[in-house]
Design an enzyme around this catalytic site. Structure first.
Site, PDB file in Angstrom:
ATOM      1  N   GLY A   1      41.454  43.407  38.966  1.00 20.09           N
ATOM      2  CA  GLY A   1      40.232  42.185  39.345  1.00 20.09           C
ATOM      3  C   GLY A   1      39.035  42.848  39.631  1.00 20.09           C
ATOM      4  N   SER A   2      38.419  42.055  40.773  1.00 20.25           N
ATOM      5  CA  SER A   2      37.155  42.324  40.990  1.00 20.25           C
ATOM      6  C   SER A   2      36.894  43.744  41.857  1.00 20.25           C
ATOM      7  CB  SER A   2      36.550  41.270  41.805  1.00 20.25           C
ATOM      8  OG  SER A   2      36.548  40.064  41.059  1.00 20.25           O
ATOM      9  N   THR A   3      37.804  44.321  42.300  1.00 22.72           N
ATOM     10  CA  THR A   3      37.839  45.394  43.002  1.00 22.72           C
ATOM     11  C   THR A   3      37.549  46.602  41.846  1.00 22.72           C
ATOM     12  OG1 THR A   3      40.160  46.194  42.439  1.00 22.72           O
ATOM     13  CG2 THR A   3      39.840  44.867  44.488  1.00 22.72           C
ATOM     14  N   PHE A   4      37.545  46.213  40.768  1.00 25.40           N
ATOM     15  CA  PHE A   4      36.800  47.084  39.663  1.00 25.40           C
ATOM     16  C   PHE A   4      35.384  47.074  39.393  1.00 25.40           C
ATOM     17  CE2 PHE A   4      36.911  48.110  34.759  1.00 25.40           C
ATOM     18  CZ  PHE A   4      37.429  49.407  34.852  1.00 25.40           C
TER      19      PHE A   4
END
Lengths: 632, 369
Positions: A328-331
């Protein structure tokens, strides 16, 4: 009496004496043959029979070494041994198990589950010398059996060391457990040439540290020459070589941190991995739900096994190591770093976000209806703007993305000192070519890159990989192999063998780029999606929230949590490190089916950091942070 | 003075029927037996004391029998034989089954094994018969003797008790042999016996066949029938030339030898006293047998000659079969080692025989009536 008669009588006597003489000669001959037989046995074959008599007399009994203890980095005991009596049956000396067990049941309590377990052991370990029918006998039971022992040839009381995990479920996936040696284990032991060392050993590490460090923990088996009688009972000891105890293991794990996180998780499913960035030492490795490893030590009973094995929550599964999830957005921080390093963006470059990105006739939507307006790199991370990364992904291309991410260890096994790690998936054109068979599926589409850019699509990483990548970022691109064992201690000499931190990759990155990403991630926790969870923190921290879709949402559909089945709800993620200036801890956390990262994952990360940096202990499981702004 | 004279006379009176040669040899063997028994029972004086009791009873019976002249013994022969035969029939009809064989007869107050009586009754009867027919001895008489022999043996073999059947048969055969059965016929029987071995095999019980098979290859059944042979052979072989020393046999003291005090006591003896001990024991047996055969050779009547000869040769048979079994050349049959094995019945039978020998020896000068 006539002369005739007299002569007859004399002849008769003479004949008789001849027959007596012949008989005497036969007797002599027969005894001579016996003597020859004795001479053969006692002179010619003497050595052979002497050896046989010694073999009869002397039995070599293995002495099992004590298994090493396992402690955490502060010395708290995680696995140890205690001594208890077991009632054991030697299958080779007992003809009818059931009759013997029935008889035993008249003096010692034997439950149906004991019988079931014994039957299973007898079936699984056909070659075993001795199998337990009851464990942990009380002193009274020992005394009762001892008085009746003569009635039970082939049954005996043995003092055995039992493995105990005093903290129960805590860190169960790290420690793993030991269990009785199965036929498959035996084959492996034979193949490794260790069968001599495992004589007398009943248990072997099956998973976790117990399995990975089996050789260190087991020790060297000793032996004792015992004079035994025909019944196989020891009469006296003739010689003894002492066993060498297994080594103790001190882990890098901080059990306080581990337990703080476990408590914070409560009933939720998920995983957290915390790493010391400067060494790769794993500070916490949580997978929820857990299980009680003590259940496995004596051979788990069928009911517990079925409960663990068939549970939809899959408690035996180590999610931190084997679970693969889209980041997810932790990427996004890693994407931003790639853009800076590859010169595709500068921090100041801004885009306009109308709330969506159209590409190839398809509309990629942002979480925020109407969009974030003008967005530069800092803002893209702090508010987690999808449109910024849709565009960036399109500009970078999949091969640049995958080449950069590979340096951070994503999509490959970290080499942690546990077995069974998953490698995850780092998508690339090349990967897709190999992954699929049909030509139309093998081609990489540019649209797929756009999903990958926000951590969706084919992306799938273990929480451990995510934590490692975060630690590498915190450590300015220098990545260490994650490891759980800090040192191995020889019990006899007290000598400690420290595990040297091992650098697995060193990506040269510009200091200013790293500093910028760190500052932006710090901004997430100050004014962005992590701000609520980290309000009032007494240390600086950097973070990034994330939400991973479990089911695909149609392009024009808005994801509404309440409409989706619990198991299909999004996973919440969060990565963080702290303090920002000199990171002591980096972590990644995933909470399954809990929606936005800011709401479910960030508060647990806050607890972990509070505990590790300030020593604060949480009182109970955290509640979802519903005051969060509901956006990543 | 007069008192000592009385005592002296009494002792002389008591000792007068005793043949010193036979007695000293028997006592020497008994002594070795007691030493071995003490070791075999793991130094428990209880069994040794009990054996002393058995010896006392057996010696007393020997002394009594030694006073009875052979002529009187002869008169007992048919009644004892018939009594024994009736008991054997009773066993076949109402006997107790122990260990799968019907050998014991329960008399209410005690149990007896009638086949033991036949060990003495058989030679008595046959010797009596040949004495009666001495003047007109013909081929038919050997046939009758054979019949007198076969009936009880068949009953004993049916129990089944092959060991005792063989011993009783041997005692009878010795008499027929000593009574002068023609060499040609003896040879014929031997040939016929060998030829009928396959037949014998086919009528044997399973456990009897197994014993013979395990003799050929004891390792074929190391935990069952072969165990006895394997362990006793190990005991004998590991004894070596000088033995492991009294009370030092490991096979004995760690209880690897089964039936250590009774049928397998020779394994204990041989382990602790070695080849030298075996030689000594065999020399003692040979001396006893030689002395017995001399008594037989010089006996005055046909009856006493045959009886003495049969008793001595039976004694040899016990010793040979037992030692052969323990050292693994003969099948396992329940035969005790004479004068050494623990047990009252065997001692009594043996000393009754020795008593008869002494009586025959004492009455050698008497002229036949």
């Amino acid at each position: 009496m006539s002369v005739m008669e007299l002569r007859n009588t004399e002849r008769e006597l003479h004949n008789f004496q001849i027959r007596i003489g012949v008989a005497g000669a036969l007797v002599f001959g027969a005894f001579l043959m016996l003597l020859l037989r004795f001479a053969y046995l006692q002179i010619i074959q003497h050595d052979y029979y002497q050896t046989k008599a010694e073999d009869n007399r002397i039995s070599v009994v293995p002495i099992t070494p004590n298994r090493g203890n396992i402690v955490d980095r502060t010395g708290a005991v995680l696995a140890r041994n205690y001594s208890a009596y077991t009632l054991e049956i030697s299958p080779s000396k007992v003809a009818d198990f059931n009759a013997t067990i029935d008889e035993l049941a008249t003096i010692i309590e034997i439950r149906a589950s004991d019988r079931t377990r014994f039957r299973r052991l007898a079936f699984e370990e056909k070659g075993a010398d001795s199998l337990p029918i009851r464990t942990r006998l009380t002193d009274e039971e020992v005394a009762r059996f001892a008085a009746q022992r003569y009635r039970f040839p082939g049954v005996d009381i043995k003092a055995r060391l039992f493995r105990q995990y005093p903290l129960g479920e805590s860190a169960s996936h790290v420690l793993g457990y030991i269990g009785r040696i199965s036929d498959r284990d035996l084959e492996r032991i034979d193949a490794d040439g260790l069968s001599t060392n495992y004589k007398g050993t009943d248990h072997i590490g099956k998973t976790g540290i117990e399995q990975a460090y089996e050789r260190e923990l087991h020790g060297v088996t000793g032996s004792e020459q015992v004079e035994v009688d025909a019944g196989g009972r020891g009469v006296r000891s003739l010689a003894r070589s002492a066993p060498t105890s297994g080594n103790n293991l001190a882990l890098t794990l901080d059990i306080g941190l581990q337990q703080a996180v476990e408590r914070a998780f409560g009933d939720r499913r998920g995983a957290l991995v915390a790493i010391e960035p400067s060494t790769g030492g794993v500070l916490a490795l949580v997978s929820r739900p857990g299980y009680d490893p003590n259940l496995f030590v004596d051979g788990i009973d069928t009911v517990s096994w079925d409960a663990l094995n068939t549970s939809i929550d899959r408690p035996l599964n180590n999610r931190a190591l084997t679970g693969v999830y889209p980041p997810g957005s932790t990427f996004k921080p890693f994407m931003a770093l790639a853009a800076l390093e590859l010169g595709k963006r500068t921090p100041q470059q801004a885009i306009f976000d109308p709330g969506h990105f159209d590409f190839g006739g398809r509309r990629f939507r942002d979480d925020k209806v109407g969009g974030h307006g003008m967005v530069d790199m800092y803002k893209s991370l702090v508010v987690s703007c999808d449109t910024y990364y849709y565009m960036l992904g399109n500009d970078l291309g999949i091969d640049n993305i995958s080449a950069f991410m590979r340096h951070l260890g994503l999509g490959s096994r970290t080499g942690i000192d546990l077995e069974g790690e998953s490698s995850g998936i780092l998508p690339s054109a090349d990967w897709k070519q190999k992954r699929f068979r049909k030509p139309e599926q093998q081609k990489w589409y540019a649209g797929e890159t756009i999903s990958v850019a926000i951590g969706q699509g084919y992306n799938a990483y273990t929480p451990l990989q995510l934590a490692q990548a975060t630690a590498a970022l915190a450590n300015d691109g220098v990545m260490f192999r994650p490891h759980l064992v800090r040192y191995i201690e020889n019990v006899n000499t007290g000598e400690r063998r420290f595990i040297e931190p091992e650098i697995t990759s060193k990506t040269p990155m510009k200091k200013e780029n790293l500093d910028f990403i760190k500052r932006a991630m710090a901004g997430v926790n100050i004014e962005g999606t992590g701000a609520h969870a980290f309000a009032g923190a007494e240390y600086t921290s950097a973070g990034k929230t994330g939400t991973a879709q479990v089911i695909a949402i149609k392009a024009d559909e808005k994801y509404v949590e309440s409409r989706v089945a619990e198991r299909h709800r999004d996973h919440a993620l969060f990565i963080a490190f702290a303090p920002v200036e000199s990171p002591k801890i980096a972590l990644a956390i995933l909470v399954e089916n809990s929606g936005f990262g800011a709401r479910a994952a960030a508060p647990i990360a806050r607890i972990a950091l509070d505990y590790y940096l300030l020593g604060k202990r949480p009182k109970k499981a955290v509640e979802d942070d519903n005051a969060g702004d509901g956006s990543d | 003075m007069r008192v000592t004279a009385v005592i002296e006379r009494t002792i002389r009176r008591i000792l007068s029927p005793i043949d010193p040669g036979l007695m000293w040899i028997a006592l020497a063997i008994l002594g070795l037996g007691l030493l071995t028994l003490y070791s075999a029972t793991n130094e428990s004086p209880g069994r040794v004391a009990a054996q002393f009791g058995n010896i006392f009873v057996a010696l007393s019976l020997m002394w009594i029998v030694s006073q009875i002249p052979p002529q009187t013994l002869m008169r007992f022969a048919p009644p004892v034989y018939i009594f024994g035969l009736i008991l054997l029939i009773a066993v076949a009809l109402f006997g107790d089954i122990r260990n799968g064989a019907r050998r014991w007869l329960n008399l209410g107050f005690t149990s007896i094994q009638p086949s033991e009586i036949m060990k003495i009754a058989m030679p008595l009867m046959l010797a009596w018969y040949f004495q009666k027919r001495e003047a007109v001895l013909g081929l038919v008489d050997y046939g009758v003797a054979g019949l007198l022999l076969l009936v009880p043996i068949a009953l004993i073999a049916r129990q089944p008790d092959l060991g005792t059947a063989v011993l009783v048969a041997a005692a009878g055969c010795y008499i027929i042999y000593l009574a002068g059965l023609s060499w040609k016929i003896i040879l014929g029987f031997i040939v016929a016996g060998l030829a009928s071995l396959p037949l014998a095999w086919s009528v044997m019980h399973d456990y009897q066949r197994r014993r013979i098979l395990t003799l050929v290859d004891p390792s074929s059944d190391p935990l069952g029938a072969g165990y006895h042979i394997i362990q006793s052979t190990i005991a004998v072989g590991s004894g070596g030339i000088t033995g492991k020393g009294w009370l030092n046999g490991t096979q004995t003291h760690l209880e690897f030898i089964p039936e250590r005090a009774t049928d397998f006591i020779f394994a204990v003896y041989s382990e602790e006293f070695g080849l030298i001990g075996n030689l000594l024991l065999i020399l003692l047996y040979l001396s006893l047998i030689a002395r017995g055969l001399m008594i037989a050779a010089n006996a005055p009547t046909f009856f006493s000659r045959l009886l003495a000869g049969s008793i001595v040769l039976s004694f040899f048979t016990y010793a040979f079969v037992n030692m052969g079994m323990v050292s693994g050349v003969l099948p396992v049959v329940g035969v005790p080692l004479p004068l050494v094995s623990y047990g009252g019945t065997a001692l009594v039978t043996l000393f009754l025989g020795i008593g008869i020998l002494m009586s025959i020896h004492r009455n050698r000068k008497l002229v036949q009536t």
